[in-house]
Write an enzyme that holds these catalytic residues in place. Structure first.
Site, PDB file in Angstrom:
ATOM      1  CE  LYS A  83      -4.470   0.698   1.993  1.00 12.68           C
ATOM      2  NZ  LYS A  83      -5.250   0.856   3.477  1.00 12.68           N
TER       3      LYS A  83
HETATM    4  C1  E4P Z   1      -7.834   2.299   3.632  1.00 11.95           C
HETATM    5  O1  E4P Z   1      -7.678   1.864   2.957  1.00 11.95           O
HETATM    6  C2  E4P Z   1      -7.762   2.657   4.782  1.00 11.95           C
HETATM    7  O2  E4P Z   1      -7.607   1.851   5.881  1.00 11.95           O
HETATM    8  C3  E4P Z   1      -9.564   2.626   5.944  1.00 11.95           C
HETATM    9  O3  E4P Z   1     -10.187   2.891   4.914  1.00 11.95           O
HETATM   10  C4  E4P Z   1      -9.159   4.467   6.314  1.00 11.95           C
HETATM   11  O4  E4P Z   1     -10.692   4.550   7.108  1.00 11.95           O
HETATM   12  P1  E4P Z   1     -10.877   6.036   7.970  1.00 11.95           P
HETATM   13  O5  E4P Z   1     -10.933   8.138   7.295  1.00 11.95           O
HETATM   14  O6  E4P Z   1     -12.490   6.252   9.046  1.00 11.95           O
HETATM   15  O7  E4P Z   1      -9.623   6.317   8.704  1.00 11.95           O
END
Ligand code: E4P
Length: 241
Positions: free
Chosen positions: A104
Site C-alpha cells: 500500500k
Molecule cells: C483504507 O484502506 C484505509 O485503511 C481506511 O479505509 C481509512 O479509513 P478512515 O478514514 O476511517 O481512517
C-alpha cells in the site's frame, strides 16, 4: 501466473464481459475480527494502515504474518517510508514474508515512482489516500493493481465521496483500465450499498459496519417471535392440555 497477475485483471470477466460483484474486505489489523469475519465466509481480503496497526500495539511484521495465516485473499500492507526508494525497499521486504501482500503506497510523486518500480517487478500495489479522479488515473497508469478512494474523509469535508467512486468507475470502464477500485474510509452501511451501485470492485469495511450490515430490527424481532413460538411446539411424549 506471476504475483501481480494473481491480483490484476479481476475487474472484468473476459468471457462473460461482466464485472465481478462487489467484494467485501475488512479494514482492520485486529486478528480476532478478521478470524470472525473469515468464519462468515464473506472475507475476500484485508486492508491495514499504520494507524490501524498502531491501535493493536503489536510489532508490524508479526501482525501481518498472523493476518496472512487467516486470510488467503489480498492483504494491503502500507509502507512507512515517505521517499520512493524507501517505499520500494519496504515493499520488496513485505512480499518476502507475506505471499498475498499488496503493497500500500500513498498517492503523490514519490508514491507514483514507487508504484511504477514495484509493479514493473510484478509486485501488486494498492494506492491509498486517493481523493480525486485524476489521482486515480495517474496511479492506475503507473501500474497500481488497486486504488483506494477515501469516501468518509471526503464526506467529512462536505464533498461527495460516492460521486468520486462513480467518476473513477466510469473513467476506468471507458478506457478499459483493469485497476480495481477499493472504496475505503467507509463509515456506515449505506456507503456500502452506494459504492456497490456506483461501480466499486471492493468495499473495505470497518468491523462495526460489517456488524451493522448483518442486522435488521425486523430480523431480530422475527427470530424472537420464532423462538417464543417454538416453545409452543409439542415435543414427543408431551400431552396436550
Ligand atoms: C483504507 O484502506 C484505509 O485503511 C481506511 O479505509 C481509512 O479509513 P478512515 O478514514 O476511517 O481512517
Amino acid at each position: 501466473m506471476s504475483h501481480l497477475q494473481r491480483f490484476k485483471g479481476f475487474r472484468r470477466d473476459p468471457e462473460r464481459k461482466v464485472r465481478e460483484s462487489v467484494k467485501i474486505y475488512l479494514d482492520t489489523a485486529n486478528v480476532e475480527d478478521i478470524r470472525e469475519v473469515a468464519s462468515w465466509g464473506v472475507l475476500a481480503g484485508v486492508t491495514t494502515n499504520p494507524s490501524l496497526v498502531a491501535k493493536e500495539g503489536r510489532v508490524y511484521e508479526e501482525v501481518i504474518r498472523e493476518i496472512a495465516e487467516i486470510c488467503k485473499g489480498p492483504i494491503s500492507v502500507e509502507v512507512l517510508a515517505l521517499d520512493a526508494e524507501g517505499m520500494v525497499a519496504e515493499g520488496r521486504e513485505v512480499v518476502k514474508y507475506c505471499d498475498n501482500a499488496v503493497v500500500k503506497i500513498p498517492m503523490g510523486r514519490e508514491g507514483l515512482k514507487a508504484i511504477y518500480a514495484l509493479s514493473s517487478d510484478d509486485i501488486p500495489v494498492n494506492t491509498t489516500l486517493i481523493f480525486s479522479a485524476n489521482q486515480a488515473l495517474l496511479a492506475a497508469r503507473a501500474g497500481a493493481a488497486y486504488i483506494s478512494p477515501f469516501l468518509g474523509r471526503l464526506d467529512d469535508i462536505s464533498e461527495d465521496g460516492v460521486s468520486l467512486i462513480s467518476d473513477i468507475a466510469e473513467i476506468f470502464e471507458t478506457h478499459a483500465i483493469e485497476t480495481e477500485i477499493i472504496a475505503a474510509s467507509i463509515r456506515h452501511p449505506l456507503h456500502v450499498i452506494e459504492v456497490a451501485r456506483h461501480g466499486a470492485d471492493i468495499a473495505t469495511c470497518p468491523m462495526k459496519v460489517l456488524e451493522q450490515m448483518c442486522e435488521h430490527p425486523l430480523t431480530s424481532k422475527g427470530i424472537e417471535q420464532f423462538r417464543r413460538d417454538s416453545e409452543k411446539i409439542p415435543r414427543p411424549g408431551m400431552t396436550k392440555n
